[in-house]
Structure formats: C-alpha cells, structure tokens
Write an enzyme that holds these catalytic residues in place. Structure first.
Site, mmCIF file in Angstrom:
data_model
loop_
_atom_site.group_PDB
_atom_site.id
_atom_site.type_symbol
_atom_site.label_atom_id
_atom_site.label_comp_id
_atom_site.label_asym_id
_atom_site.label_seq_id
_atom_site.Cartn_x
_atom_site.Cartn_y
_atom_site.Cartn_z
ATOM 1 N N ASP A 72 0.871 -1.176 0.000
ATOM 2 C CA ASP A 72 0.000 0.000 0.000
ATOM 3 C C ASP A 72 0.910 1.228 0.000
ATOM 4 O O ASP A 72 2.126 1.106 0.142
ATOM 5 C CB ASP A 72 -0.952 -0.025 1.197
ATOM 6 C CG ASP A 72 -0.231 0.005 2.524
ATOM 7 O OD1 ASP A 72 0.971 0.258 2.533
ATOM 8 O OD2 ASP A 72 -0.878 -0.216 3.559
ATOM 9 N N GLY A 126 -0.776 5.964 2.555
ATOM 10 C CA GLY A 126 -1.836 6.970 2.718
ATOM 11 C C GLY A 126 -2.713 6.683 3.930
ATOM 12 O O GLY A 126 -3.015 7.571 4.725
ATOM 13 N N TYR A 127 -3.095 5.414 4.094
ATOM 14 C CA TYR A 127 -3.973 5.048 5.209
ATOM 15 C C TYR A 127 -3.264 5.195 6.561
ATOM 16 O O TYR A 127 -3.841 5.670 7.531
ATOM 17 C CB TYR A 127 -4.474 3.604 5.034
ATOM 18 C CG TYR A 127 -5.361 3.157 6.164
ATOM 19 C CD1 TYR A 127 -6.696 3.543 6.204
ATOM 20 C CD2 TYR A 127 -4.871 2.371 7.209
ATOM 21 C CE1 TYR A 127 -7.528 3.159 7.251
ATOM 22 C CE2 TYR A 127 -5.693 1.980 8.255
ATOM 23 C CZ TYR A 127 -7.019 2.379 8.275
ATOM 24 O OH TYR A 127 -7.837 2.003 9.322
ATOM 25 N N GLN A 149 -11.698 7.120 -4.200
ATOM 26 C CA GLN A 149 -12.118 7.650 -2.903
ATOM 27 C C GLN A 149 -13.527 8.239 -3.032
ATOM 28 O O GLN A 149 -14.240 7.906 -3.972
ATOM 29 C CB GLN A 149 -11.096 8.679 -2.395
ATOM 30 C CG GLN A 149 -9.772 8.060 -1.932
ATOM 31 C CD GLN A 149 -9.887 7.267 -0.632
ATOM 32 O OE1 GLN A 149 -10.913 7.282 0.062
ATOM 33 N NE2 GLN A 149 -8.836 6.541 -0.283
ATOM 34 N N ASP A 208 -7.696 -7.378 1.535
ATOM 35 C CA ASP A 208 -6.690 -7.547 2.594
ATOM 36 C C ASP A 208 -7.307 -7.001 3.866
ATOM 37 O O ASP A 208 -8.179 -6.130 3.811
ATOM 38 C CB ASP A 208 -5.415 -6.752 2.278
ATOM 39 C CG ASP A 208 -5.585 -5.278 2.638
ATOM 40 O OD1 ASP A 208 -5.103 -4.848 3.699
ATOM 41 O OD2 ASP A 208 -6.251 -4.541 1.870
ATOM 42 N N HIS A 232 -4.707 -20.511 12.238
ATOM 43 C CA HIS A 232 -6.081 -20.975 11.993
ATOM 44 C C HIS A 232 -6.878 -19.938 11.210
ATOM 45 O O HIS A 232 -7.509 -20.257 10.194
ATOM 46 C CB HIS A 232 -6.828 -21.293 13.300
ATOM 47 C CG HIS A 232 -8.300 -21.335 13.057
ATOM 48 N ND1 HIS A 232 -8.917 -22.416 12.470
ATOM 49 C CD2 HIS A 232 -9.258 -20.380 13.201
ATOM 50 C CE1 HIS A 232 -10.191 -22.128 12.269
ATOM 51 N NE2 HIS A 232 -10.426 -20.901 12.707
#
Length: 376
Positions: A92, A95-96, A194, A271, A340
């Site tokens: 990525d 930005g996040y 966005q 993701d 798991h």
C-alpha cells in the site's frame, strides 16, 4: 501483468479470474494476509507458504520506510529477498497509515508531513517520493498515494479530498513513467477510488480512476467505521463504473461475511488485519461462526480447534489447550490462532472461487453468511 476473467456467477457479479505477474499466478477472488513490517505477525514464512498458502501478501510502505529503512531493503535486493518470500507482494502507499496518525500529520497539496510513531522524527511523503519508495521496496503491485477520509466525513471535505487524490494520482503516474524498475521484474500500478460514503463522489472518482487506464484498480476509504450496508452500497456503485477486464481490489476489508458480500458485488482482491489481530485477542473465525477461545465454556472441550482441518493446527490442538495457552499468556496461543484464522480466510475465498466456477456461488453464499453470523 496479465489478467484473465474466467467466469462470472449467473446470479451475482461475482467473478473468478487469474492474474499473472513476474512472481507467479494469483487466482481470484483472493485474500492477502497483511505482512506490515515484512512479517505476517507470528507466522513463519514456511507456515505461510505451506499451510496458509496465499498467492500474494501485503507489505506496508509507511512502516518499511521507517524500519528497516529503504536503504537496507535496497542492499538486500528488495523486499522479496529481504523476507525470504518468492511469491507476489503488494504494497500500500502509506496513505492510510498517515491518515491514522491524525494528531501527528499535516496534509497539504504538496504532500503530507508526519511524525514517526517510532521516534517522533519528522518525515514528508509526496506522490513522487512514495512512488520512488515503492520502486525500491520492489513489490509486484504498488498503490497510488491517496488521502483516506475519516468516517463520518463532511461532504465538502470528502469532495476536496477526492479531487486532491486525483491530482496526486496524476503526479504518481507522471513520476512513475520516468522512474525505472529497481529490480529485474515489472511492477503493476493500481490507482485508488475515494469519495467517502457519497454515491455521487464515488461514481465521479471511479470514472476518473477508470479513465487513467491502469492495469488494475482499487477502492479505498471504506471499512473505516461506516455501517456494512454503506460499504456495500459504495462498492456496488464503483463496480458498475470500473472496467470489467481489470482486477478490482477493496482495501482493508473485512469480516468473512463482508468478503463474501463484496465478492458478490464484483470485487476480486481483499486484505485486512482482522484475521491476525483478532486471533491475537482469542477470536477464531470458522465456517459455523466465531469462537471466543478465552470463554470458560472451552475450558474442558478437548475437541479439535476446527474439525474442518484447513491447517495443521486445527486438528493437532484442542480448544481446551488453546484456551489454556491464552489464559497463561503464552505466545504459542496467538500463533496457533493466527494460523487458523488465515487458513480459514484463504479457504473461504478459494471455496468462493470453486462455487463461482461451478455456477452456484449465490446459493452457497446465502448458506455461508447465515452460518458464519453466529457466536459459538
């Protein structure tokens, strides 16, 4: 990158496809485990490859830039070699992460000045610098530098932010065009839609992103606290606009149910930190609902963690043993739960793919959504 659409579900917009990059094949729908700092937390690369078996994992530009630093990654020959992973990686753009530092960053047209969460030092990300950083990290798929808006978000702020994300996208593309690949393989660039939770903005952004003609497209700014129904509404609007012959990646999503609902709307790639983060807090996802392994009811339940046996941990350890590890605060408990959950997430998207190819995805999804919406 080569993208081939293989089959579309007759009763929904779900798709099965294949992406081929220089690091191999990615069969979609796919879930990408998050390896923020060049590690999927608590999981050896061998377990990741042999047990969980994802075609692609995620790395994080912001975190890798701060530590181990780009110079070290370059000396290692890129992120793949540094972490011993020979399959696909997506990074990525940071930005996040910069968005989540809300108190410690300043956003301007030029870019973002931010304070490191590690040592408080100041740094500056611009669309151009982030493209160079991602060239040097060397992931197979790299993302545009965007601004992620919070939820809830004022309409005018969302609109201004979206236009700035579009201007930043143009700068990313111009700079990438003159920045050669650092290593001996190609990278594929995805821009990001966005527009917060406003349908007209999402449509406008999707049209702008589609007009750029990139090899794949992403949807950002969702899964930031909005109700699931709003997320689905935005995904639907955007998927109507984004081209069908390119992969679509919904960033940061989500619960197993979120994933199935968004596959039905036409998303190919996902993701999320949820399977790993929730595992470390004792929450297990299964085909029949969620388990809080810390609850007393599991204290003397000696049945396997999950009869389905997707990964080795599911049949080798009992619920009582896993509960004991959490009660004793043993690292192994977190590792078992993580393997798991990731194994289950990969099983889920692969099962979805099988049903898309078989033509009965919608029926299967309805059953699964009901089953998984339970607390065991």
């Amino acid at each position: 990158m080569k993208f081939t659409l293989q089959h579309t579900d007759p009763k929904s917009k779900a798709r099965a496809a294949e992406l081929i990059t220089d690091h191999g094949k990615i069969e979609t729908p796919i879930f990408m485990p998050v390896g923020t700092v060049a590690s999927v937390k608590g999981v050896h690369q061998r377990e990741l490859k042999e047990e969980i078996n994802p075609d692609i994992i995620l790395g994080n530009t912001y975190h890798l830039y701060l530590r181990p630093k780009i110079e070290i990654l370059k000396q290692a020959g890129g992120l793949h070699k540094f972490m011993g992973w020979d399959r696909n990686i997506l990074t990525d753009s940071g930005g996040y992460q910069v968005y989540s530092l809300s108190g410690n960053r300043k956003i301007k047209e030029e870019g973002v000045k931010f304070k490191s969460h590690i040592d408080g030092s100041y740094h500056f990300f611009s669309p151009e610098s982030v493209m160079e950083i991602q060239r040097d990290i060397g992931a197979d798929i790299i993302m545009a530098f965007d601004e992620c808006t919070p939820y809830p978000c004022d309409y005018n702020y969302a609109k201004r932010s979206m236009h700035m994300t579009h201007r930043w996208l143009d700068r990313c593309i111009r700079h990438l065009d003159k920045t050669p690949f650092t290593y001996g393989y190609e990278q594929t660039f995805f821009p990001i839609v966005q527009g917060s939770t406003y349908k007209d903005l999402r449509r406008q952004s999707a049209e702008y992103i589609a007009s750029v003609g990139a090899e794949g497209n992403a949807i950002g700014g969702l899964s930031v606290g909005e109700p699931a129904e709003e997320m689905y509404a935005m995904t639907e609007v955007v998927c109507e606009v984004l081209p069908e012959d390119k992969p679509r990646y919904l960033m940061g999503v989500g619960t197993p149910i979120n994933i199935l609902e968004n596959i039905a709307l036409g998303i190919d790639m996902f993701d999320c930190v949820m399977p790993t983060r929730n595992a470390r807090n004792g929450m297990l996802f299964t085909a029949h609902g969620t388990i809080n392994i810390k609850n007393k009811k599991w204290e003397n339940d000696f049945s396997p963690i999950d009869e389905m046996g997707t990964t080795f941990v599911d049949l080798e350890y009992s619920k009582a043993y896993l509960r004991h590890l959490f009660a004793a605060n043993e690292y192994l408990g977190k590792q078992i739960a993580t393997i798991h959950n990731l194994g289950f997430y990969l099983w889920l998207v692969r099962e979805a793919r099988k049903h898309i190819l078989a033509g009965d995805f919608s029926e299967w999804k309805s059953i699964m959504v009901k089953q998984m919406d339970k607390r065991l």
